[in-house]
Design a protein around this motif. Structure first.
Motif, PDB file in Angstrom:
ATOM      1  N   ARG A  15       0.727  -1.126   0.010  1.00  0.00           N
ATOM      2  CA  ARG A  15      -0.011   0.088   0.013  1.00  0.00           C
ATOM      3  C   ARG A  15       0.841   1.366  -0.132  1.00  0.00           C
ATOM      4  NH1 ARG A  15      -1.740  -4.067   2.577  1.00  0.00           N
ATOM      5  NH2 ARG A  15      -0.622  -3.485   4.497  1.00  0.00           N
ATOM      6  N   ARG A  16       1.828   1.227   0.626  1.00  0.00           N
ATOM      7  CA  ARG A  16       2.756   2.300   0.926  1.00  0.00           C
ATOM      8  C   ARG A  16       3.332   2.646  -0.534  1.00  0.00           C
ATOM      9  NH1 ARG A  16       3.996   0.658   6.434  1.00  0.00           N
ATOM     10  NH2 ARG A  16       2.610   1.596   7.674  1.00  0.00           N
ATOM     11  N   LYS A  17       3.944   1.598  -0.945  1.00  0.00           N
ATOM     12  CA  LYS A  17       4.528   1.526  -2.421  1.00  0.00           C
ATOM     13  C   LYS A  17       3.559   2.084  -3.705  1.00  0.00           C
ATOM     14  CE  LYS A  17       7.075  -1.651  -5.725  1.00  0.00           C
ATOM     15  NZ  LYS A  17       7.386  -3.047  -5.874  1.00  0.00           N
ATOM     16  N   GLU A  18       2.355   1.836  -3.402  1.00  0.00           N
ATOM     17  CA  GLU A  18       1.266   2.300  -4.354  1.00  0.00           C
ATOM     18  C   GLU A  18       1.014   3.684  -4.498  1.00  0.00           C
ATOM     19  OE1 GLU A  18      -3.398   1.837  -5.144  1.00  0.00           O
ATOM     20  OE2 GLU A  18      -2.388   0.115  -3.815  1.00  0.00           O
ATOM     21  N   ILE A  19       0.768   4.015  -2.797  1.00  0.00           N
ATOM     22  CA  ILE A  19       0.972   5.617  -2.823  1.00  0.00           C
ATOM     23  C   ILE A  19       1.995   6.380  -3.199  1.00  0.00           C
ATOM     24  CG2 ILE A  19       0.597   7.274  -0.915  1.00  0.00           C
ATOM     25  CD1 ILE A  19      -0.895   5.134   0.816  1.00  0.00           C
ATOM     26  N   LEU A  20       3.279   5.906  -3.030  1.00  0.00           N
ATOM     27  CA  LEU A  20       4.515   6.822  -3.449  1.00  0.00           C
ATOM     28  C   LEU A  20       4.411   6.829  -5.024  1.00  0.00           C
ATOM     29  CD1 LEU A  20       7.723   5.826  -1.472  1.00  0.00           C
ATOM     30  CD2 LEU A  20       6.535   8.109  -1.650  1.00  0.00           C
TER      31      LEU A  20
END
Length: 191
Positions: A15-20
């Protein structure tokens, strides 16, 4: 997005990867296993920032991170002054979701930035209002989504998070695990 140094996301969270990625950042991913413990007397609202900083400190002292930016993060869920961490099993996930049903709770996402040997931490809070969730809905969600890697036993972007969150007071992305509006400001301020 051009930053002063190459960016490393110090997290395994998809999820953090997707947001970035959606925010336009170029980065590599490299997580270090860090024990997620904190002092008993630490205010619960500060745990996410503390753990983010602890994760960033795991990269300190290694010259291969010189002239790079390392971003780490942690998310906590608080209700009635109690921290709901990642559930160990289905019964614990069920108990957490039952507690959240029909109530509001705090989600706090902290993040830390390591750059040039210095670690700075930040946090953001969002109030999440859940509608009532019946036992069958909780059981189905746990079976289908296996929320054992999520604080509070749910993800805002799936299942019960999609169907039972009435409203938010704060950032959706803070609940998802990375307050990107603050991350953007902090990363683009580095020269």
């Amino acid at each position: 997005m051009n930053l002063a140094y190459p960016l490393i996301l110090g997290s395994k969270s998809p999820r953090r990867k997707e947001i970035l990625q959606k925010a336009g950042f170029q980065f590599s991913t490299e997580a270090k296993d860090t024990e997620e413990s904190y002092p008993d007397d630490l205010p619960k609202t500060e745990v996410a920032a503390f753990l983010s900083e602890k994760k960033a400190n795991a990269f300190l002292g290694n010259s291969s991170y010189d002239n790079k930016i390392v971003l780490t993060a942690d998310t906590t869920v608080l209700i009635d002054g109690m921290l709901l961490e990642k559930p160990k099993d289905a019964p614990e996930a069920f108990a957490m979701l039952k507690k959240l049903s029909g109530r509001k709770h705090q989600v706090i996402s902290g993040f830390a930035i390591l750059c040039n040997g210095e670690v700075t931490s930040y946090s953001d809070e969002t109030l999440v209002h859940f509608s009532e969730i019946n036992d069958q809905e909780i059981e189905n969600y746990i079976k289908k989504h296996q929320p054992f890697d999520k604080a509070g036993a749910y993800g805002i972007q799936e299942g019960l998070g999609l169907t039972h969150i009435d409203r938010l007071e704060g950032s959706y992305f803070t609940v998802m695990g990375l307050p990107i509006h603050l991350v953007y400001k902090a990363l683009t301020a580095i020269h």
